[in-house]
Scaffold this active site. Structure first.
Site, PDB file in Angstrom:
ATOM      1  N   ASP A 148       0.816  -1.213   0.000  1.00  0.00           N
ATOM      2  CA  ASP A 148       0.000   0.000   0.000  1.00  0.00           C
ATOM      3  C   ASP A 148       0.851   1.266   0.000  1.00  0.00           C
ATOM      4  O   ASP A 148       1.959   1.288   0.546  1.00  0.00           O
ATOM      5  CB  ASP A 148      -0.891   0.025   1.247  1.00  0.00           C
ATOM      6  CG  ASP A 148      -1.915  -1.093   1.239  1.00  0.00           C
ATOM      7  OD1 ASP A 148      -3.082  -0.809   0.962  1.00  0.00           O
ATOM      8  OD2 ASP A 148      -1.528  -2.239   1.522  1.00  0.00           O
ATOM      9  N   LYS A 149       0.289   2.333  -0.557  1.00  0.00           N
ATOM     10  CA  LYS A 149       0.952   3.640  -0.513  1.00  0.00           C
ATOM     11  C   LYS A 149       0.653   4.351   0.797  1.00  0.00           C
ATOM     12  O   LYS A 149       1.567   4.778   1.509  1.00  0.00           O
ATOM     13  CB  LYS A 149       0.505   4.513  -1.696  1.00  0.00           C
ATOM     14  CG  LYS A 149       1.090   5.918  -1.649  1.00  0.00           C
ATOM     15  CD  LYS A 149       0.669   6.765  -2.845  1.00  0.00           C
ATOM     16  CE  LYS A 149       1.295   8.158  -2.761  1.00  0.00           C
ATOM     17  NZ  LYS A 149       0.953   8.987  -3.931  1.00  0.00           N
TER      18      LYS A 149
END
Length: 688
Positions: free
Chosen positions: A329-330
């Site tokens: 995930d960012k």
């Protein structure tokens, strides 16, 4: 992307804020157990106040079967290359009698080389060698494919020295992308890593011709690459040749005239004085064994590929020199193992402080033996905080604590729909990644490039450069505007500057970026179709297993092909309730999968027709893309789920009046390719 899609359970759920800050969403990769690898001593992890949990620091040798239980039918988001026995439609990516990939040399270069190999090896071994060469090339075309670098084929003991020399020449002549080495009297064939790296800088035809020039060792001979106006790109090619063959070759740029009588620049290569006479095999040009350094990457508010771009720019290597087991995930703090090629542990330590300023920390640096592979992980552990807890709407029919308890119990018992999460499609972006994937599958190369360079609404150097490119198609000017860490964008633009913003130029532009990035977009499109198919399947049939559904066999035998492990439910099996919904899988579209033989199969064909892909072969030869497809379970279960509420006693006891004072802390594990946001969606009955 998931709005209006199905749920498994019918509990009410609750509202809350997810990813309020990166610290509220912590992802730690669960590595493969250490006993599956032969070990070496690792360096101590770097001392920091935020050190991650101790992760495996073992030396990666030959890939082994990683799963203790039944094999999952789909590796990391269908991105990992399945084993040769498990991938349907194996063999050469370009089938017989089909047009070869653009600029790619033919595997069968002539009757003469074939007859030499047949006479030296015998026809059976010669045919096995041909199959090995084809399968290796095919593996290079698959996602990440780092394991292709470890593949070897033994020609057996060749006792006669002259025969060994003849074999070296014949193999290299027929298969320029292979190298031969001798261990005692045994001859081993493997892929040429230098050939593969040069292919990322120039066309494959140029690469093949360069290595043939190298093998010929003709006195006073020279070799010239195609004219190239881009000074920075020429610099990279000069650097590659000097780094790999500097003691044997020298390079220089010289002026040439193109077809329009315009001046241009080309790189010429020649042997250094007297060096042409050295009797060395091409495999010996690599002066030392490739260096691999393993580390744990901690990143915050960065995409995995963006982080790799920053690291590559700082270290002066290609993004494809990094390997990893999954995309993280960012909007989170994530910990994941990585391996980088051609960088020493000492060099990696040197850049630590610079990377911290860009949202990354590097831990547990140590030497390794080879790349990581996509899917080479047990799963991911998540520590998540959901803040601002509230009831849905004005539903106060039950205490919020009861709503949470009911949701946790349901999901732990029944699982969740195994959708691909919104981050796979570029959540919140003006252009979704699946749109680019569709354009690539449709071979609309110019459209794909313009979608790739579509800016977001923000006013920053990257988006300003993208905006300028769409307005002007000035690739050279855009190159100057883009920051250095935008490595993939710059690779694409160099090709566009060289070949033009037309179909041919854009095709070569896509070929200029790593294969893993090209196929990432195509897999995003395939993931979107899978999500829609899963929603349709649950909508019309619910949790009942019906005739025509596909189930995945638990047969743990690698000799059985992937498609042979997929069984179509019969009417008799449906009436006997032989299978459960947890065993049902749906195909990720590709050229070698079978579809359900019920309404869901018909839905797939209609859905692909809607995107004008009804005749799609799921092979884009011009981009060296091969999409065989795979299978993904409709439902997944969560493991080791635990949670607690945090807030004032008054807030917890009277939560419907003081909802915002309470936050929910969750901890759980998920299998590879499962999304925590999708699991949370099932728990909370909220779309993110």
């Amino acid at each position: 992307m998931l709005r209006s899609f199905s749920y498994v359970s019918d509990h009410t759920g609750f509202c809350g804020t997810v990813k309020n800050s990166p610290a509220d969403f912590v992802v730690t990769e669960i590595e493969v157990p250490e006993h599956l690898f032969r070990g070496t001593r690792a360096e101590s992890p770097r001392k920091t106040s935020n050190a991650p949990p101790e992760l495996s620091s073992r030396c990666r040798h030959q890939p082994q079967k990683l799963r203790a239980g039944p094999p999952a039918p789909c590796a990391e988001a269908c991105g990992g290359a399945p084993s040769p026995s498990g991938r349907a439609g194996g063999g050469c990516a370009a089938p017989p009698n089909k047009k070869q990939r653009e600029g790619e040399p033919e595997l069968k270069s002539g009757q003469e080389e074939a007859s030499i190999l047949d006479s030296l090896l015998g026809k059976p071994v010669s045919e096995l060698l041909n199959k090995f060469a084809c399968s290796l090339k095919d593996a290079w075309d698959l996602e990440n494919n780092a394991d292709a670098g470890t593949r070897e084929f033994s020609l057996g003991p060749i006792l006669d020295k002259k025969n060994r020399a003849d074999l070296h020449s014949a193999v290299r002549e027929k298969f320029p992308f292979l190298v031969t080495v001798t261990k005692g009297s045994e001859m081993i064939v493997k892929g040429n890593a230098d050939y593969r790296e040069l292919c990322q800088l120039v066309t494959e035809k140029e690469t093949s011709d360069f290595f043939k020039f190298l093998d010929a060792k003709l006195e006073n001979s020279t070799f010239s690459f195609e004219p190239d106006r881009n000074k920075e790109h020429r610099k990279v090619v000069h650097h590659f040749i000097n780094r790999k063959f500097g003691k044997l070759l020298e390079t220089k740029s010289f002026t040439v005239t193109d077809v329009n009588d315009q001046p241009n620049m080309s790189i010429m290569v020649r042997f250094r004085e007297k060096s042409w006479s050295r009797k060395r095999s091409a495999g010996a040009f690599q002066e030392k064994q490739d260096i691999y350094t393993a580390f744990t990457l901690q990143k915050e508010n960065l995409e995995t590929l963006e982080a790799i771009g920053l690291l590559a720019a700082e270290l002066g290597v290609l993004p494809s020199d990094f390997s990893y087991t999954g995309i993280k995930d960012k909007k989170a703090i994530t910990y994941q193992p990585m391996v980088v090629k051609k960088v020493t542990p000492e060099r990696l330590k040197e850049i630590g402080s610079k990377m911290e300023k860009k949202g990354m920390r590097i831990h547990n640096i140590h030497s390794a033996c080879q790349h990581l592979r996509l899917g080479q992980l047990k799963g991911n552990h998540f520590d998540i905080v959901v803040r601002d807890l509230k009831h849905h709407g004005h539903d106060y029919s039950a205490d919020l604590k009861e709503r949470i308890s009911e949701a946790m119990e349901n999901v732990e018992t029944k699982g969740f729909v195994n959708y691909y999460g919104p981050q796979r499609f570029g959540q919140g972006q003006n252009v979704q990644t699946d749109q680019i994937g569709l354009a690539l599958l449709s071979e609309k190369m110019v459209k794909a490039v313009k979608l790739f360079f579509t800016p977001e609404d923000s006013d920053d150097p990257v988006n300003n450069a993208k905006r300028y490119f769409l307005q002007t198609e000035d690739a050279k000017g855009t190159l100057v505007m883009l920051p250095e860490f935008k490595v993939r964008e710059k690779m694409l633009l160099r090709a566009l500057n060289r070949y033009g913003v037309n179909h041919e130029g854009c095709t070569k532009g896509w070929l200029n970026i790593p294969h893993s990035m090209r196929i990432f977009y195509v897999h995003a499109y395939c993931s979107k179709i899978w999500n829609e198919a899963a929603s349709y399947r649950l909508k019309i049939y619910g949790s009942k297993v019906v005739e025509g559904d596909l189930v995945f066999s638990e047969e743990n035998d690698e000799s059985i092909s992937l498609n042979d492990k997929v069984h179509v439910i019969t009417a008799l099996e449906e009436s006997a309730n032989k299978y459960s919904i947890n065993q049902v899988v749906l195909p990720m579209v590709g050229h070698s999968i079978k579809y359900p033989s019920n309404k869901v199969g018909q839905w797939y064909h209609e859905r692909l027709s809607k995107d004008e892909l009804q005749m799609c072969k799921f092979r884009v030869s011009s981009l060296q893309l091969n999409i065989p497809g795979c299978y993904r379970p409709i439902l997944k279960n969560v493991q080791n789920l635990s949670y607690f509420l945090e807030g004032s006693e008054k807030g917890i006891e009277d939560s419907h009046l003081n909802e915002s004072k309470v936050s929910l802390h969750l901890s759980f594990d998920l299998d590879p390719s499962c999304y925590a946001t999708v699991c949370l969606r099932e728990i909370m009955k909220c779309d993110f």
